[in-house]
Design a protein around this motif. Structure first.
Motif, PDB file in Angstrom:
ATOM      1  N   HIS A 188       0.836  -1.200   0.000  1.00  0.00           N
ATOM      2  CA  HIS A 188       0.000   0.000   0.000  1.00  0.00           C
ATOM      3  C   HIS A 188       0.870   1.247   0.000  1.00  0.00           C
ATOM      4  O   HIS A 188       1.662   1.452   0.919  1.00  0.00           O
ATOM      5  CB  HIS A 188      -0.914  -0.003   1.226  1.00  0.00           C
ATOM      6  CG  HIS A 188      -1.888   1.118   1.255  1.00  0.00           C
ATOM      7  ND1 HIS A 188      -2.737   1.374   0.207  1.00  0.00           N
ATOM      8  CD2 HIS A 188      -2.149   2.067   2.188  1.00  0.00           C
ATOM      9  CE1 HIS A 188      -3.484   2.417   0.502  1.00  0.00           C
ATOM     10  NE2 HIS A 188      -3.143   2.864   1.699  1.00  0.00           N
ATOM     11  N   LYS A 189       0.753   2.030  -1.051  1.00  0.00           N
ATOM     12  CA  LYS A 189       1.480   3.289  -1.220  1.00  0.00           C
ATOM     13  C   LYS A 189       2.991   3.093  -1.348  1.00  0.00           C
ATOM     14  O   LYS A 189       3.758   4.007  -1.086  1.00  0.00           O
ATOM     15  CB  LYS A 189       1.168   4.266  -0.082  1.00  0.00           C
ATOM     16  CG  LYS A 189      -0.276   4.711  -0.058  1.00  0.00           C
ATOM     17  CD  LYS A 189      -0.442   5.890   0.853  1.00  0.00           C
ATOM     18  CE  LYS A 189      -1.845   6.412   0.816  1.00  0.00           C
ATOM     19  NZ  LYS A 189      -2.183   7.164  -0.373  1.00  0.00           N
ATOM     20  N   THR A 190       3.421   1.920  -1.752  1.00  0.00           N
ATOM     21  CA  THR A 190       4.857   1.677  -1.876  1.00  0.00           C
ATOM     22  C   THR A 190       5.431   2.264  -3.161  1.00  0.00           C
ATOM     23  O   THR A 190       6.637   2.477  -3.243  1.00  0.00           O
ATOM     24  CB  THR A 190       5.166   0.169  -1.835  1.00  0.00           C
ATOM     25  OG1 THR A 190       4.374  -0.496  -2.808  1.00  0.00           O
ATOM     26  CG2 THR A 190       4.877  -0.400  -0.456  1.00  0.00           C
ATOM     27  N   ALA A 191       4.592   2.542  -4.144  1.00  0.00           N
ATOM     28  CA  ALA A 191       5.086   3.110  -5.396  1.00  0.00           C
ATOM     29  C   ALA A 191       4.953   4.624  -5.425  1.00  0.00           C
ATOM     30  O   ALA A 191       5.443   5.271  -6.341  1.00  0.00           O
ATOM     31  CB  ALA A 191       4.321   2.507  -6.578  1.00  0.00           C
ATOM     32  N   LYS A 192       4.318   5.196  -4.432  1.00  0.00           N
ATOM     33  CA  LYS A 192       4.051   6.626  -4.413  1.00  0.00           C
ATOM     34  C   LYS A 192       5.169   7.363  -3.668  1.00  0.00           C
ATOM     35  O   LYS A 192       5.184   7.425  -2.442  1.00  0.00           O
ATOM     36  CB  LYS A 192       2.699   6.882  -3.751  1.00  0.00           C
ATOM     37  CG  LYS A 192       2.211   8.282  -3.925  1.00  0.00           C
ATOM     38  CD  LYS A 192       0.795   8.432  -3.427  1.00  0.00           C
ATOM     39  CE  LYS A 192       0.341   9.852  -3.642  1.00  0.00           C
ATOM     40  NZ  LYS A 192      -0.982  10.093  -3.112  1.00  0.00           N
ATOM     41  N   THR A 193       6.104   7.933  -4.428  1.00  0.00           N
ATOM     42  CA  THR A 193       7.258   8.610  -3.843  1.00  0.00           C
ATOM     43  C   THR A 193       6.849   9.803  -2.987  1.00  0.00           C
ATOM     44  O   THR A 193       7.471  10.064  -1.956  1.00  0.00           O
ATOM     45  CB  THR A 193       8.224   9.065  -4.951  1.00  0.00           C
ATOM     46  OG1 THR A 193       8.551   7.934  -5.750  1.00  0.00           O
ATOM     47  CG2 THR A 193       9.498   9.644  -4.376  1.00  0.00           C
ATOM     48  N   SER A 194       5.780  10.488  -3.378  1.00  0.00           N
ATOM     49  CA  SER A 194       5.353  11.658  -2.610  1.00  0.00           C
ATOM     50  C   SER A 194       4.830  11.268  -1.225  1.00  0.00           C
ATOM     51  O   SER A 194       4.704  12.120  -0.352  1.00  0.00           O
ATOM     52  CB  SER A 194       4.268  12.433  -3.365  1.00  0.00           C
ATOM     53  OG  SER A 194       3.102  11.656  -3.509  1.00  0.00           O
ATOM     54  N   PHE A 195       4.558   9.989  -1.017  1.00  0.00           N
ATOM     55  CA  PHE A 195       4.184   9.517   0.317  1.00  0.00           C
ATOM     56  C   PHE A 195       5.358   8.833   1.009  1.00  0.00           C
ATOM     57  O   PHE A 195       5.508   8.934   2.223  1.00  0.00           O
ATOM     58  CB  PHE A 195       3.008   8.533   0.242  1.00  0.00           C
ATOM     59  CG  PHE A 195       2.567   8.040   1.588  1.00  0.00           C
ATOM     60  CD1 PHE A 195       1.800   8.838   2.410  1.00  0.00           C
ATOM     61  CD2 PHE A 195       2.944   6.789   2.051  1.00  0.00           C
ATOM     62  CE1 PHE A 195       1.401   8.401   3.665  1.00  0.00           C
ATOM     63  CE2 PHE A 195       2.555   6.337   3.297  1.00  0.00           C
ATOM     64  CZ  PHE A 195       1.779   7.151   4.108  1.00  0.00           C
ATOM     65  N   LYS A 196       6.176   8.138   0.250  1.00  0.00           N
ATOM     66  CA  LYS A 196       7.286   7.391   0.850  1.00  0.00           C
ATOM     67  C   LYS A 196       8.309   8.302   1.528  1.00  0.00           C
ATOM     68  O   LYS A 196       8.834   7.949   2.578  1.00  0.00           O
ATOM     69  CB  LYS A 196       7.976   6.516  -0.203  1.00  0.00           C
ATOM     70  CG  LYS A 196       7.196   5.272  -0.492  1.00  0.00           C
ATOM     71  CD  LYS A 196       7.801   4.300  -1.472  1.00  0.00           C
ATOM     72  CE  LYS A 196       9.156   4.485  -1.967  1.00  0.00           C
ATOM     73  NZ  LYS A 196       9.592   3.453  -2.915  1.00  0.00           N
TER      74      LYS A 196
END
Length: 95
Positions: A68-76
């Motif tokens: 979950h959200k592992t591909a979203k750099t703006s969240f990571k």
């Protein structure tokens, strides 16, 4: 140097960490299932706040277990910062 509690976490801190990590895991999993079902999502600020308040270990684990959200750099990136802050706080509390 003398540390309060002998350098160990007291019971309140242990229970707090257990509860905040359970809440953090629940919030991350709920957001994942909400996204799958097309329901209203949990704001990223809420996910990051749970992590920053001490739930980073569970938040990070559920992020990768449920992908979950592992591909979203703006969240990571903020999640990495929240995790670092959480672990720094944990090190301060434990030691």
């Amino acid at each position: 140097q003398s540390y309060p509690y002998g350098g160990r976490m007291n019971a309140v801190a242990r229970y707090y960490l257990l509860i905040i990590n359970a809440v953090s895991a629940f919030v991350f999993v709920a957001d994942k299932f909400n996204s799958k079902l097309g329901w209203r999502r949990i704001p990223e600020k809420t996910l990051l706040l749970c992590s920053l308040l001490g739930g980073a270990p569970a938040g990070l684990a559920t992020m990768y277990i449920f992908r979950h959200k592992t591909a979203k750099t703006s969240f990571k990136i903020p999640m990495c910062l929240a995790t670092t802050a959480c672990f720094a706080w944990l090190a301060f509390v434990i030691f």
